[in-house]
Design an enzyme around this catalytic site. Structure first.
Site, short mmCIF file in Angstrom:
data_model
loop_
_atom_site.label_atom_id
_atom_site.label_comp_id
_atom_site.label_asym_id
_atom_site.label_seq_id
_atom_site.Cartn_x
_atom_site.Cartn_y
_atom_site.Cartn_z
N CYS A 45 0.76 -1.09 0.10
CA CYS A 45 -0.10 -0.05 -0.15
C CYS A 45 0.81 1.25 -0.02
CB CYS A 45 -0.93 -0.03 1.37
SG CYS A 45 -2.12 -1.36 1.27
N ASP A 283 -4.94 -12.07 0.71
CA ASP A 283 -5.66 -11.58 -0.49
C ASP A 283 -6.17 -12.70 -1.34
OD1 ASP A 283 -5.16 -9.05 0.32
OD2 ASP A 283 -3.80 -8.31 -1.23
N THR A 302 -5.10 -4.69 5.96
CA THR A 302 -5.91 -4.93 7.50
C THR A 302 -6.42 -6.25 7.48
OG1 THR A 302 -7.73 -3.80 6.40
CG2 THR A 302 -6.33 -2.63 7.62
N TYR A 426 -16.56 16.94 20.83
CA TYR A 426 -16.44 18.27 20.08
C TYR A 426 -15.41 19.21 20.87
CZ TYR A 426 -17.79 23.14 20.09
OH TYR A 426 -17.40 24.51 19.81
#
Length: 450
Positions: A45, A283, A302, A426
């Protein structure tokens, strides 16, 4: 009594995660790894960012070298390609004629880049980005190209977008050619349009609905462009980003069960459904979608690492299960961060869900705080129950990782109403009072209008 032997075919994420976990849990077992290349535990990646110069060296992409694995008690054979598996005899044969007997086998042959039957695809100047050697060859090739030289990227998925951006960073004039109407086919069309607009705003040329028919070659046989049904595009380098399928040919030839996706058919413990002493991870395997239960193939590091850890645990005697996938993914093009998880609307429809969706526009920070950027969130929920089914997030800096909140909520079976009431952080530097996550959940949870 002889030691039990585990043979692992493939020395990257799935294979080495399994080998390392088996070693941690079972110090007595002999563990032999066969890797066809020279590297182990490398980050495919990261190759685009190495090509783009954002990663300094090849070594930076290697998490653990063969020598480091050997120090941890693994027998690692590099430059050793497995050529055959005899399931009855419990034996792997390498392409140089050596044999490796096993009590337990772990197949981690990885993915196979999609290479359609296009004339000229094997010409000099055409590159995939599957292994570190591919990245090294591509870096060397573009190092000799002048600024502004034309480059063509075939495909608009994650690798295609990342390579297009990195070739542009290297000063090339990039054209992306897609057989599909929009990039990022796992997004809904309205969100894919935004990606396409961002690519063009970045200075890329995007040619859609154009399947490539030929890689054009000059008098020396070197790639000099591509031809579609619509036109031809000059190129001093052509990069393939056409997706990844499971590399399961060795397993199939041996007689291991193969699933409908083309991946090795395994159960949740990563054990072959047809051969009890064979496992597979990464994979090369077929897994399942957590929402639909349907077979799926998702090529991501992952999943490969988690599947390898599960397989290694089970091989060493500790129960473990892989819990499926949601297809969560994240990438970027220029300043636009792109995240998705779960089902898009076409997938939800195909799976038979009755659903509703909404898209909200917001900012990544409080509107008055410096650096606030736009963010768009599309959220999909099941009608009636309100169960979350999928989310797509596009926006500026800080937008993309919000997809993980949605992925966690969907993974846990939350409803839109429950997410709308969740205690989300927040502070003005990070979000408005009501973050886009909360707003999207609240909007899609509103009572359905008759």
């Amino acid at each position: 009594m002889s030691r039990q032997r585990l043979v692992v075919i493939g020395g990257d994420a799935g294979g080495m995660s399994a080998a390392a976990q088996a070693r941690r849990l079972d110090e007595d077992r002999e563990i032999v790894v066969l890797e066809q290349g020279h590297d182990t535990s490398f980050s495919a990646c990261g190759i685009p960012y190495w090509v783009g110069g954002l990663v300094g060296s090849r070594e930076d992409l290697v998490a653990r070298t063969p020598a480091e694995h050997r120090e941890r008690g693994l027998v690692v054979h590099t430059a050793t390609r497995a050529a055959g598996i005899d399931l009855d005899a419990g034996r792997v044969t390498s392409d140089d004629g050596r044999t490796f007997d096993y009590d337990t086998l772990l197949v981690a042959t990885g993915g196979r880049p999609t290479r359609p039957p296009i004339e000229g695809l094997d010409a000099p100047g055409v590159f995939g980005v599957h292994r570190l050697d591919d990245g090294e060859a591509l870096r060397a090739w573009i190092a000799d190209l002048p600024a502004g030289a034309p480059a063509v990227v075939l495909g608009g998925g994650y690798i295609g977008l990342e390579m297009a951006e990195m070739l542009q960073v290297r000063g090339l004039d990039v054209t992306v050619v897609l057989a599909d109407p929009l990039p990022m086919g796992l997004l809904d069309a309205d969100m894919g349009e935004r990606v396409c607009t961002a690519m063009r705003a970045q200075g890329m040329t995007v040619q859609t609905d154009q399947a490539v028919r030929e890689v054009l070659r000059d008098a020396d046989g070197t790639a000099c462009g591509v031809r579609t049904d619509v036109g031809s595009y000059d190129a001093r380098v052509v990069v393939l980003g056409l997706g990844m399928g499971p590399e399961s040919r060795l397993a199939a030839e041996a007689g291991l069960g193969i699933g409908v996706t083309g991946g090795i058919d395994v159960d949740a413990s990563m054990r072959s459904r047809t051969h009890h002493n064979v496992f597979a991870a990464g994979d090369c395997v077929q897994t399942y979608h957590r929402l639909t239960g349907e077979p799926a193939h998702v090529a991501l590091g992952t999943h490969a690492n988690k599947q390898g850890r599960v397989a290694g645990s089970v091989i060493a005697g500790r129960p473990a299960r892989f819990a499926g996938v949601l297809g969560t993914a994240l990438t970027k093009v220029g300043d636009l961060e792109i995240g998705r998880t779960g089902l898009c609307t076409s997938q939800a429809e195909a799976a038979g869900f009755a659903f509703r969706y909404d898209t909200v526009e917001a900012t990544t920070r409080a509107g008055y705080y410096p650096g606030a950027e736009d963010i768009a969130v599309k959220l999909i929920a099941e009608q009636g129950s309100g169960r979350l089914l999928g989310a797509q997030v596009l926006g500026g800096s800080g937008a993309g990782k919000r997809i993980d909140v949605f992925a966690t909520a969907i993974w846990s079976g939350m409803t839109a109403d429950e997410l709308a009431g969740a205690d989300i952080s927040y502070a003005p530097p990070f979000s408005p009072t009501y973050d886009a996550v909360s707003v999207a959940a609240r909007v899609v949870s509103r009572p359905e209008r008759g």
